[in-house]
Design a protein around this motif. Structure first.
Motif, PDB file in Angstrom:
ATOM      1  N   THR A 188      -7.522   2.126  18.399  1.00 27.86           N
ATOM      2  CA  THR A 188      -8.944   2.223  17.892  1.00 27.86           C
ATOM      3  C   THR A 188     -10.013   3.007  18.364  1.00 27.86           C
ATOM      4  OG1 THR A 188      -9.579   0.273  19.236  1.00 27.86           O
ATOM      5  CG2 THR A 188      -9.024  -0.206  16.980  1.00 27.86           C
ATOM      6  N   ARG A 212      -7.105  -0.809   9.961  1.00 31.79           N
ATOM      7  CA  ARG A 212      -7.232  -1.989  10.202  1.00 31.79           C
ATOM      8  C   ARG A 212      -7.708  -3.321   9.206  1.00 31.79           C
ATOM      9  NH1 ARG A 212     -11.848  -0.947  15.123  1.00 31.79           N
ATOM     10  NH2 ARG A 212     -11.397  -3.150  15.408  1.00 31.79           N
ATOM     11  N   ARG A 213      -8.037  -2.474   7.766  1.00 32.83           N
ATOM     12  CA  ARG A 213      -8.425  -3.717   6.840  1.00 32.83           C
ATOM     13  C   ARG A 213      -6.800  -4.101   6.619  1.00 32.83           C
ATOM     14  NH1 ARG A 213     -12.417   0.338   5.215  1.00 32.83           N
ATOM     15  NH2 ARG A 213     -10.997   1.063   3.700  1.00 32.83           N
ATOM     16  N   LEU A 214      -5.545  -3.008   6.607  1.00 31.15           N
ATOM     17  CA  LEU A 214      -4.673  -3.811   5.418  1.00 31.15           C
ATOM     18  C   LEU A 214      -3.755  -4.315   6.540  1.00 31.15           C
ATOM     19  CD1 LEU A 214      -4.004   0.042   3.532  1.00 31.15           C
ATOM     20  CD2 LEU A 214      -4.951  -2.770   2.823  1.00 31.15           C
ATOM     21  N   THR A 248      -2.283  -6.716   9.996  1.00 32.17           N
ATOM     22  CA  THR A 248      -2.236  -7.915  10.149  1.00 32.17           C
ATOM     23  C   THR A 248      -2.071  -7.377  11.945  1.00 32.17           C
ATOM     24  OG1 THR A 248       0.280  -9.061  10.324  1.00 32.17           O
ATOM     25  CG2 THR A 248      -2.659  -9.590   8.636  1.00 32.17           C
ATOM     26  N   SER A 296      -9.649   2.873  10.292  1.00 33.48           N
ATOM     27  CA  SER A 296     -10.014   1.679   9.218  1.00 33.48           C
ATOM     28  C   SER A 296      -9.889   1.518   8.150  1.00 33.48           C
ATOM     29  CB  SER A 296     -12.196   2.645   8.939  1.00 33.48           C
ATOM     30  OG  SER A 296     -11.888   3.197   8.449  1.00 33.48           O
ATOM     31  N   LEU A 297      -8.754   2.159   7.777  1.00 25.82           N
ATOM     32  CA  LEU A 297      -7.992   1.349   6.183  1.00 25.82           C
ATOM     33  C   LEU A 297      -6.717   0.479   7.677  1.00 25.82           C
ATOM     34  CD1 LEU A 297      -7.726   1.268   3.556  1.00 25.82           C
ATOM     35  CD2 LEU A 297      -6.359   3.302   3.703  1.00 25.82           C
ATOM     36  N   TYR A 322       0.878  -1.309  -0.229  1.00 23.97           N
ATOM     37  CA  TYR A 322      -0.094  -0.064  -0.023  1.00 23.97           C
ATOM     38  C   TYR A 322       0.779   1.325   0.013  1.00 23.97           C
ATOM     39  CZ  TYR A 322      -3.337   4.055   1.466  1.00 23.97           C
ATOM     40  OH  TYR A 322      -4.330   5.012   1.336  1.00 23.97           O
ATOM     41  N   ASP A 349      -8.824   8.097  11.798  1.00 23.61           N
ATOM     42  CA  ASP A 349      -9.977   7.452  11.492  1.00 23.61           C
ATOM     43  C   ASP A 349      -8.635   5.662  10.836  1.00 23.61           C
ATOM     44  OD1 ASP A 349     -11.420   5.637   9.819  1.00 23.61           O
ATOM     45  OD2 ASP A 349     -11.914   6.583   8.749  1.00 23.61           O
TER      46      ASP A 349
END
Length: 127
Positions: A58, A105-107, A109, A102-103, A49, A100
Protein backbone atom coordinates in the motif's frame (compact mmCIF):
# COMPACT_ATOMS: atom_id res chain seq x y z
CA UNK A 1 17.21 -17.89 4.75
CA UNK A 2 16.58 -14.64 2.91
CA UNK A 3 15.95 -14.42 -0.80
CA UNK A 4 19.18 -13.25 -2.47
CA UNK A 5 17.63 -9.88 -3.46
CA UNK A 6 16.68 -9.16 0.15
CA UNK A 7 20.08 -10.41 1.33
CA UNK A 8 21.90 -7.85 -0.83
CA UNK A 9 19.98 -5.12 1.02
CA UNK A 10 20.23 -6.64 4.51
CA UNK A 11 23.70 -8.20 4.71
CA UNK A 12 25.97 -5.12 4.29
CA UNK A 13 24.37 -2.95 7.03
CA UNK A 14 24.23 -5.92 9.40
CA UNK A 15 27.97 -6.36 8.82
CA UNK A 16 28.58 -2.62 9.34
CA UNK A 17 29.23 -1.99 5.64
CA UNK A 18 27.49 0.61 3.45
CA UNK A 19 25.09 -0.34 0.69
CA UNK A 20 23.88 1.91 -2.13
CA UNK A 21 20.20 1.97 -3.11
CA UNK A 22 18.34 4.06 -5.67
CA UNK A 23 16.88 7.30 -4.35
CA UNK A 24 15.28 8.30 -7.67
CA UNK A 25 13.07 5.27 -8.23
CA UNK A 26 9.75 4.75 -6.47
CA UNK A 27 8.53 1.19 -5.87
CA UNK A 28 5.66 -0.63 -4.13
CA UNK A 29 7.31 -3.32 -1.98
CA UNK A 30 5.13 -6.42 -1.83
CA UNK A 31 5.37 -9.56 0.28
CA UNK A 32 5.02 -12.72 -1.83
CA UNK A 33 2.67 -14.35 0.70
CA UNK A 34 0.27 -11.42 0.35
CA UNK A 35 0.46 -11.54 -3.44
CA UNK A 36 -0.29 -15.29 -3.45
CA UNK A 37 -3.25 -14.84 -1.09
CA UNK A 38 -4.66 -12.12 -3.35
CA UNK A 39 -4.18 -14.28 -6.45
CA UNK A 40 -5.98 -17.19 -4.81
CA UNK A 41 -8.83 -14.86 -3.89
CA UNK A 42 -9.01 -13.52 -7.46
CA UNK A 43 -9.23 -17.10 -8.79
CA UNK A 44 -12.15 -17.97 -6.53
CA UNK A 45 -15.62 -18.57 -7.98
CA UNK A 46 -17.16 -15.52 -6.31
CA UNK A 47 -14.61 -13.02 -7.62
CA UNK A 48 -16.12 -11.62 -10.79
CA UNK A 49 -14.04 -8.51 -11.56
CA UNK A 50 -12.46 -8.60 -15.02
CA UNK A 51 -9.74 -6.14 -15.94
CA UNK A 52 -6.41 -4.84 -14.73
CA UNK A 53 -5.92 -5.01 -10.98
CA UNK A 54 -2.71 -3.81 -9.35
CA UNK A 55 -1.84 -5.94 -6.33
CA UNK A 56 1.10 -4.63 -4.31
CA UNK A 57 2.00 -3.06 -1.01
CA UNK A 58 0.00 0.00 0.00
CA UNK A 59 3.00 2.29 0.29
CA UNK A 60 5.16 3.82 -2.44
CA UNK A 61 8.76 4.40 -1.35
CA UNK A 62 12.19 4.73 -2.93
CA UNK A 63 14.58 1.76 -2.85
CA UNK A 64 16.73 3.93 -0.56
CA UNK A 65 13.93 4.55 1.97
CA UNK A 66 12.88 0.90 1.84
CA UNK A 67 16.43 -0.29 2.57
CA UNK A 68 16.78 2.23 5.42
CA UNK A 69 13.57 0.93 7.00
CA UNK A 70 14.78 -2.67 6.65
CA UNK A 71 18.09 -1.77 8.29
CA UNK A 72 16.30 0.01 11.15
CA UNK A 73 13.94 -2.95 11.63
CA UNK A 74 16.96 -5.25 11.97
CA UNK A 75 18.76 -2.95 14.38
CA UNK A 76 21.44 -1.94 11.86
CA UNK A 77 22.44 1.67 11.26
CA UNK A 78 20.10 3.04 8.56
CA UNK A 79 22.77 5.63 7.72
CA UNK A 80 24.81 2.80 6.19
CA UNK A 81 22.28 2.85 3.35
CA UNK A 82 23.63 5.38 0.86
CA UNK A 83 21.56 7.13 -1.83
CA UNK A 84 22.35 6.26 -5.44
CA UNK A 85 20.86 7.08 -8.84
CA UNK A 86 19.22 4.65 -11.23
CA UNK A 87 19.03 7.22 -14.02
CA UNK A 88 22.03 8.44 -16.02
CA UNK A 89 23.60 11.70 -14.82
CA UNK A 90 21.62 14.66 -16.14
CA UNK A 91 18.29 12.78 -16.39
CA UNK A 92 15.70 14.38 -14.15
CA UNK A 93 12.48 12.57 -15.03
CA UNK A 94 10.90 10.65 -12.16
CA UNK A 95 11.31 6.91 -12.30
CA UNK A 96 8.10 5.69 -10.71
CA UNK A 97 7.22 2.01 -10.92
CA UNK A 98 4.86 2.12 -7.93
CA UNK A 99 1.36 0.75 -8.37
CA UNK A 100 -2.00 2.27 -7.45
CA UNK A 101 -3.70 -0.38 -5.32
CA UNK A 102 -6.85 1.58 -4.46
CA UNK A 103 -9.10 -0.61 -6.63
CA UNK A 104 -7.57 -3.83 -5.27
CA UNK A 105 -8.15 -2.60 -1.71
CA UNK A 106 -11.84 -2.07 -2.50
CA UNK A 107 -12.32 -5.42 -4.29
CA UNK A 108 -10.22 -7.82 -2.22
CA UNK A 109 -10.68 -9.06 1.31
CA UNK A 110 -6.95 -9.96 1.39
CA UNK A 111 -5.32 -7.14 3.36
CA UNK A 112 -2.59 -5.36 1.42
CA UNK A 113 0.26 -4.25 3.65
CA UNK A 114 2.27 -1.12 4.34
CA UNK A 115 6.06 -1.42 4.43
CA UNK A 116 6.06 -1.61 8.24
CA UNK A 117 3.36 -4.29 8.27
CA UNK A 118 5.27 -6.29 5.68
CA UNK A 119 8.57 -6.00 7.56
CA UNK A 120 6.87 -7.10 10.78
CA UNK A 121 5.82 -10.29 8.95
CA UNK A 122 9.21 -10.90 7.29
CA UNK A 123 11.23 -10.08 10.43
CA UNK A 124 8.82 -10.87 13.30
CA UNK A 125 11.37 -11.10 16.10
CA UNK A 126 13.18 -7.84 15.39
CA UNK A 127 12.74 -4.60 17.37
Amino acid sequence: QLHWRMAEIVDPPLAGRPVARFNDRTISPTRVDTLVAALIEMCSVGFDYRGVLHVAGTESVTDYTYAQRIAARLGADPNLVQPDRSLPEGETRPYNIALDVSLARRLLTTPLESVDQMLAQVFPNEN
